[in-house]
Design an enzyme around this catalytic site. Structure first.
Site, mmCIF file in Angstrom:
data_model
loop_
_atom_site.group_PDB
_atom_site.id
_atom_site.type_symbol
_atom_site.label_atom_id
_atom_site.label_comp_id
_atom_site.label_asym_id
_atom_site.label_seq_id
_atom_site.Cartn_x
_atom_site.Cartn_y
_atom_site.Cartn_z
ATOM 1 N N SER A 101 -3.491 -24.658 -22.863
ATOM 2 C CA SER A 101 -3.299 -25.066 -24.245
ATOM 3 C C SER A 101 -3.579 -23.941 -25.232
ATOM 4 O O SER A 101 -2.937 -22.896 -25.190
ATOM 5 C CB SER A 101 -4.176 -26.296 -24.521
ATOM 6 O OG SER A 101 -3.820 -26.943 -25.702
ATOM 7 N N ASP A 242 0.487 -24.298 -30.737
ATOM 8 C CA ASP A 242 -0.451 -23.689 -29.802
ATOM 9 C C ASP A 242 0.329 -23.210 -28.582
ATOM 10 O O ASP A 242 1.548 -23.307 -28.522
ATOM 11 C CB ASP A 242 -1.573 -24.666 -29.428
ATOM 12 C CG ASP A 242 -1.098 -25.840 -28.579
ATOM 13 O OD1 ASP A 242 0.124 -26.109 -28.562
ATOM 14 O OD2 ASP A 242 -1.939 -26.498 -27.951
ATOM 15 N N ASP A 244 0.914 -24.172 -25.564
ATOM 16 C CA ASP A 244 1.819 -25.010 -24.775
ATOM 17 C C ASP A 244 2.637 -25.957 -25.637
ATOM 18 O O ASP A 244 3.325 -26.834 -25.110
ATOM 19 C CB ASP A 244 1.057 -25.779 -23.690
ATOM 20 C CG ASP A 244 0.170 -26.884 -24.241
ATOM 21 O OD1 ASP A 244 -0.405 -26.696 -25.332
ATOM 22 O OD2 ASP A 244 0.025 -27.919 -23.571
ATOM 23 N N ASP A 246 1.981 -28.434 -27.812
ATOM 24 C CA ASP A 246 1.708 -29.844 -28.092
ATOM 25 C C ASP A 246 0.725 -30.012 -29.249
ATOM 26 O O ASP A 246 0.244 -31.114 -29.506
ATOM 27 C CB ASP A 246 1.194 -30.578 -26.841
ATOM 28 C CG ASP A 246 -0.168 -30.089 -26.360
ATOM 29 O OD1 ASP A 246 -0.719 -29.140 -26.966
ATOM 30 O OD2 ASP A 246 -0.678 -30.643 -25.372
#
Length: 332
Positions: A101, A242, A244, A246
């Site tokens: 993340s 961010d 990834d 999400d």
């Protein structure tokens, strides 16, 4: 819970427990053996972000999944929500994202989705964890030949098409000027393509991942360059994702940063005004500012509060029929 799963999957320093190739391969076997339900030709989708350790963890996962006699398809570098969408819209039994993340590049992790594209309950995570830590886990041999020709990449164009259809057809964004910070992460291709296809004027930042620069002084944790560009370019809005994809931080046309709570309030007011806020509810976590509760009360909208973690938000949304929820951190 045990010592593997945190608030958002398994996460740690790449190469150190629990993020070792051996444990990740066991996780692949455990996930596949649970979600295949003994079915022949079960399929697992794997996506990842741009971290340099992603490919070797992908190979480790595939070794474990194959040991459970399941098939694998790789989505390659793709935002986490893209894996959720593809799994739920295609005939997959589960999806796995290799990502840490918003964390630095030397961390990594795995997030798991069921066949409906939903994150797992505490009970299902505990079941996976028990299998991973059980002595009966088969010996899994990691091989350089793990990734073979029959594991072709799943095309991500459908995900972009899905995002475009989410936009209200009565709304045109062709006059908008956007600044988009992709954090040198998994949105570095999909976000510029999406906004370009929509006809917006897009200034893209941090779209040159090298395996080590993901989230480095950029993205949702460091949106300052994005907001400065919004001011300098006289843009209408700025987005910082961010690593990834999400989590989202937004800047308005003045460069003012909007937290997740403010985004939720704006979206709630927008939907309420148009009669589209189904069930008149918004879900957020205990970390939300009291100002969000006040704003929603002034809109005559019920505010439902849950534990920290976007999976708890989505669970509560499904339970209550809410169509809007999120976290102050930017998971919307």
């Amino acid at each position: 819970m045990g010592n593997l799963f945190g608030t958002d999957g398994i996460r740690g320093k790449a190469g150190e427990y629990p993020m070792t190739e051996e444990l990740v391969s066991k996780a692949g076997w455990a996930i596949a053996s649970i979600f295949s339900h003994g079915k022949i030709n079960s399929k697992i989708l794997i996506g990842r972000d741009t971290r340099e350790s992603g490919e070797r963890f992908e190979k480790a996962l595939i070794s474990g999944i194959r040991k459970a006699t399941c098939k694998v398809k790789r989505a390659g570098i793709i935002p986490t929500p893209g894996v959720s969408y593809i799994v739920s819209s295609r005939d997959f039994d589960a999806g796995i994202v290799i990502s840490a993340s918003h964390n630095p590049y030397d961390d990594n992790g795995i997030k798991v989705f069921d066949k409906n594209g939903c994150k797992l309950s505490d009970e299902k995570e505990a079941e996976i964890e028990t299998r991973i830590l059980n002595d009966a886990v088969p010996v899994i041999h990691l091989s350089e030949n793990t990734v073979s020709d029959d594991h072709e990449y799943e095309n991500t164009d459908d995900y972009i098409a899905f995002l475009k259809q989410c936009l209200d057809q009565s709304v045109s964004v062709k006059e908008f000027r956007l600044v988009v910070d992709c954090a040198n992460g998994s949105t570095y291709q999909t976000a510029p393509q999406l906004f370009s296809d929509l006809g917006t004027e897009v200034e893209t930042l941090f779209i040159a991942p090298n395996g080590k620069n993901i989230n480095e002084n950029c993205g949702s944790e460091h949106p300052d360059e994005m907001r400065q560009n919004v001011i300098q370019k006289k843009a209408d809005i700025g987005f910082s994702f961010d690593g990834d994809g999400d989590r989202l931080v937004v800047a308005d046309e003045t460069g003012d940063i909007l937290t997740g709570d403010r985004i939720l309030a704006i979206c709630a007011a927008f939907l309420k005004k148009r009669g589209k806020l189904n069930n008149n509810k918004v879900v957020s976590t205990i970390m939300s500012n009291i100002g969000l509760s006040t704003a929603l009360r002034n809109l005559d909208v019920e505010h439902i509060i849950t534990d920290v973690g976007d999976r708890y938000v989505s669970e509560k949304m499904r339970d209550t029929g809410a169509i809007l929820g999120g976290e102050d951190s930017g998971h919307i």
